[in-house]
Design a protein around this motif. Sequence first.
Motif, PDB file in Angstrom:
ATOM      1  N   ARG A 281       0.822  -1.215   0.000  1.00 36.37           N
ATOM      2  CA  ARG A 281       0.000   0.000   0.000  1.00 36.37           C
ATOM      3  C   ARG A 281       0.855   1.263   0.000  1.00 36.37           C
ATOM      4  O   ARG A 281       0.446   2.298  -0.541  1.00 36.37           O
ATOM      5  CB  ARG A 281      -0.913   0.010   1.234  1.00 36.37           C
ATOM      6  N   LEU A 282       2.003   1.188   0.623  1.00 41.03           N
ATOM      7  CA  LEU A 282       2.832   2.378   0.773  1.00 41.03           C
ATOM      8  C   LEU A 282       3.756   2.637  -0.416  1.00 41.03           C
ATOM      9  O   LEU A 282       4.106   3.786  -0.689  1.00 41.03           O
ATOM     10  CB  LEU A 282       3.671   2.256   2.051  1.00 41.03           C
ATOM     11  N   ARG A 283       4.144   1.597  -1.117  1.00 43.82           N
ATOM     12  CA  ARG A 283       5.049   1.783  -2.250  1.00 43.82           C
ATOM     13  C   ARG A 283       4.422   2.702  -3.292  1.00 43.82           C
ATOM     14  O   ARG A 283       3.272   2.552  -3.661  1.00 43.82           O
ATOM     15  CB  ARG A 283       5.385   0.440  -2.903  1.00 43.82           C
TER      16      ARG A 283
ATOM     17  N   GLN B  63       3.779   5.866  -2.992  1.00 41.73           N
ATOM     18  CA  GLN B  63       3.146   7.061  -2.454  1.00 41.73           C
ATOM     19  C   GLN B  63       4.160   8.182  -2.332  1.00 41.73           C
ATOM     20  O   GLN B  63       5.363   7.951  -2.173  1.00 41.73           O
ATOM     21  CB  GLN B  63       2.509   6.760  -1.095  1.00 41.73           C
ATOM     22  N   ASP B  64       3.686   9.426  -2.394  1.00 47.70           N
ATOM     23  CA  ASP B  64       4.564  10.574  -2.259  1.00 47.70           C
ATOM     24  C   ASP B  64       5.327  10.498  -0.938  1.00 47.70           C
ATOM     25  O   ASP B  64       4.728  10.258   0.118  1.00 47.70           O
ATOM     26  CB  ASP B  64       3.752  11.876  -2.303  1.00 47.70           C
TER      27      ASP B  64
ATOM     28  N   ALA C 187       2.760  10.245   4.561  1.00 46.76           N
ATOM     29  CA  ALA C 187       2.378   9.022   3.853  1.00 46.76           C
ATOM     30  C   ALA C 187       1.992   7.903   4.808  1.00 46.76           C
ATOM     31  O   ALA C 187       1.071   7.120   4.534  1.00 46.76           O
ATOM     32  CB  ALA C 187       3.526   8.573   2.947  1.00 46.76           C
TER      33      ALA C 187
END
Length: 310
Positions: free
Chosen positions: A245-247, A249-250, A275
């Motif tokens: 989910r985090l990959r 993201q800004d 983030a």
Amino acid sequence: MNAGPELAIDVSGLVKTFAGRRVVDGFSLKIPKGRIFGFLGPNGSGKTTTLRMLCGLLTPDEGSGTCLGLDLRGEAPLIKRQTGYMTQKFSLYEDLTIRENLDFVARLYEMDNLTSRVDTALKDLGLWARRNQLTGTLSGGWKQRLALSACIIHEPRLLLLDEPTAGVDPKARREFWDEIHTLAGEGITVLVSTHYMDEAERCHEIVYIAYGKLLASGTAEEIIKDTELYTWRAYGREADKLAGRLRGQDGVASAVAFGAKLHVSGTDEAALEKAIAPYRNGPDITWERTSPTLEDVFIHLTTGSKDNFE
């Protein structure tokens, strides 16, 4: 004015091209005598090609420099005589005994007092009791020890190790590195390529290459500091599953699961915290600031590098 340390290697602007692709692109480095330098980078990044140019096994297309005080281009044969090279693939004869293999290598180098030299090599690396054992019957760790013995039997001043511990158990790896530090203490300069972060941390300094270009060099502590990477660690129930989910993201340069834990890193501290904010209030996951590891840094560097096949 104090003179600087004696340099084993001093090169500038090395370039090597194969099939129109720059495998090494403008590589420059100074390596003091008796130091252990680790070369890290993704597969196909030019590590082996760089190492071979540094010790005279390959002639650079561009650039210049010296190895052991000898010119890379004009005195390559003399450099090779003073270099021990341990390849990725075990390259000794499996149908010969340990002693016969070392005897063969010693004869290639036209060494005097051959029997005495081989005896000493067998004893120095703990091979004496197995000297008459067929090489093909050895485990990976013993083959590694034999390969190292063959590399140093002619008393080189430079040792080149290309992923030397791949496929051996942790105990054999540790014993191998203990021996490498002993050799460096005797004044031998060691260049080693590896993918193991714990091995990289045992080197005096590290060089990171990605797709032909030098991205970072220095001690592990210096490289981590210079990257200016901020890292959060999350652990608890299914924390590792947040990586996907985090990959992308800004603010997130990398999100990597380490077992049940998660490391999330970025170079913009505020953007990184923004983030991860939506995921920090869950009751089953704990978040904490942490220092980036060498692996965090190298994942970040690799992610930002462009494959020179593209």
